[in-house]
Enzyme design. Structure first.
Site, PDB file in Angstrom:
ATOM      1  N   TYR A  87      -6.254  10.886   3.830  1.00 22.38           N
ATOM      2  CA  TYR A  87      -4.856  11.123   3.451  1.00 22.38           C
ATOM      3  C   TYR A  87      -4.790  11.915   2.137  1.00 22.38           C
ATOM      4  O   TYR A  87      -5.797  12.375   1.625  1.00 22.38           O
ATOM      5  CB  TYR A  87      -4.106   9.795   3.417  1.00 22.38           C
ATOM      6  CG  TYR A  87      -4.053   9.148   4.793  1.00 22.38           C
ATOM      7  CD1 TYR A  87      -3.410   9.793   5.851  1.00 22.38           C
ATOM      8  CD2 TYR A  87      -4.675   7.932   5.051  1.00 22.38           C
ATOM      9  CE1 TYR A  87      -3.383   9.236   7.120  1.00 22.38           C
ATOM     10  CE2 TYR A  87      -4.652   7.368   6.329  1.00 22.38           C
ATOM     11  CZ  TYR A  87      -4.017   8.019   7.358  1.00 22.38           C
ATOM     12  OH  TYR A  87      -4.004   7.493   8.622  1.00 22.38           O
ATOM     13  N   GLN A 103       0.846  -1.189   0.000  1.00 20.70           N
ATOM     14  CA  GLN A 103       0.000   0.000   0.000  1.00 20.70           C
ATOM     15  C   GLN A 103       0.888   1.248   0.000  1.00 20.70           C
ATOM     16  O   GLN A 103       1.694   1.450   0.904  1.00 20.70           O
ATOM     17  CB  GLN A 103      -0.942   0.060   1.198  1.00 20.70           C
ATOM     18  CG  GLN A 103      -1.959   1.188   0.991  1.00 20.70           C
ATOM     19  CD  GLN A 103      -2.840   1.455   2.183  1.00 20.70           C
ATOM     20  OE1 GLN A 103      -2.340   1.831   3.234  1.00 20.70           O
ATOM     21  NE2 GLN A 103      -4.138   1.279   2.018  1.00 20.70           N
TER      22      GLN A 103
END
Length: 372
Positions: free
Chosen positions: A189, A103
């Site tokens: 994010y 990720q």
């Protein structure tokens, strides 16, 4: 061996990867990287290899560049030493029969100047995530939480440079032996800070209209395809309704249906939907899930307090192809065997989730041979 009578244990083809079951271990920050350098290590290799019976493992978020870091002791994939550390982990997972994606993570405004050598975090806009804390370490190594620092808005040329950084991170992930990459575009994010209307007040090509707010997502997704060299090696994590870390959208169903359609046009392998899973969280309706299915022909993964039975229902109804189990994987390295047999699950220790050593990380017991 697959179990044709249990949908959770039917094999699945994710591009050229053959998954032995439909159970995904999603990304979970554990803050165990070696210092200095935030380098993945042997303890992390043991942790991931213990969980290799998952159909697919997605690594904890790994930051793509120095300004992408937002939490203490989290691993990066930016330096040669970090790439070498990850290579040991992917080998351990593959030797145990597993498959693992990296990720790729840039936290944007969800950071603190102490983590960034005194620099301010960057974001789509100079808007602080009020009331949002990030995990830091004091000079003496004591962990703690502090209010995220106020960010500065990225300039256009910096946005273009960030796209290049994502492309390079994908190349580094493949060099480290990962089977693919997942873009963290969820949970407030950086990419999410461009997508959601309340976190983006730009007036240029990356703000304002829905098309503009999705531009960065599309450019990064395309860069990851180029960096891996294979669309089937790229996934995207989205969180349409979570409102985590100060991000929310005025019309999330419209926004995220358009995002899914954009990702379909690029041809990424999967979208990983993080459902809101706290008390009184917004409910993601079946109609919304069906809308996403209608515009995205690839693989859909869902995560969010799923039980085995809820997962089987999702697979049966067809709006999910794979289901991720987060917290249960923390304390149950052999989770697929437990789900297959209806065995009890070990509870996890909240006090050892972030930072520390093997305690609460690699010391959770597996089923005995008789129980398995």
């Amino acid at each position: 061996m697959s179990d044709t009578t249990d949908s959770l244990f039917q094999p699945y083809a994710l591009g050229s990867l053959e998954l032995p079951n439909r159970i995904v271990m999603p990304p979970m920050t554990r803050s165990r990287a070696s210092q200095p350098g935030d380098i993945p290590n042997a303890l992390m290799a043991e942790y991931y290899a213990q969980r290799a019976s998952a159909g697919l493992i997605i690594s904890e978020g790994t930051w793509i560049s120095p300004l992408g870091k937002g939490y203490a002791w989290t691993p990066g994939i930016h330096t040669p030493a970090q790439v070498a550390g990850w290579r040991k982990i992917t080998k351990a997972v593959h030797d145990a029969g597993g498959r693992i994606f990296a990720q790729l993570w840039h936290v944007g405004r969800l950071s603190h100047t102490s983590l960034l050598d005194g620099q301010a975090p960057v974001s789509s806009s100079a808007m602080q995530a009020e009331g949002v804390n990030v995990f830091v370490a004091e000079k003496d190594g004591t962990p703690g939480f502090v209010q995220a620092s106020k960010p500065r808005a990225l300039k256009i040329e910096e946005i273009h440079a960030l796209v290049d950084e994502y492309r390079q991170a994908a190349r580094s992930a493949m060099a480290a032996g990962f089977d693919g990459v997942e873009l963290h575009a969820a949970n407030g994010y950086l990419v999410n800070q461009f997508i959601d209307s309340n976190a983006n007040d730009r007036t240029d090509a990356y703000g304002g209209s829905l098309e503009n707010r999705l531009r960065f997502l599309g450019e990064v997704a395309q860069a990851l395809v180029e960096g891996t060299g294979d669309k089937s090696r790229v996934g995207i994590r989205l969180a349409p309704l979570t409102t985590l870390n100060g991000c929310a959208d005025a019309d999330p169903e419209t926004t995220y249906t358009a995002a899914a359609a954009l990702l379909a046009s690029i041809g990424v392998a999967y979208i990983h939907i993080a459902e809101a899973d706290w008390e009184d969280a917004p409910h993601m309706s079946l109609e919304f899930k069906q809308r996403l299915r209608s515009v995205f022909p690839g693989t859909l993964i869902y995560a969010g307090r799923y039980t085995a039975e809820r997962a089987r229902t999702a697979l049966k109804e067809g709006w999910a192809d794979l289901v991720a189990f987060g917290r249960p994987f923390v304390a149950n390295p052999d989770l697929p065997a437990r789900l297959r047999n209806g065995a009890p699950l070990n509870p996890h220790d909240r006090n050892t989730l972030f930072g520390g050593d093997a305690k609460g990380f690699t010391d959770y017991p597996a089923l005995t041979a008789d129980a398995a």
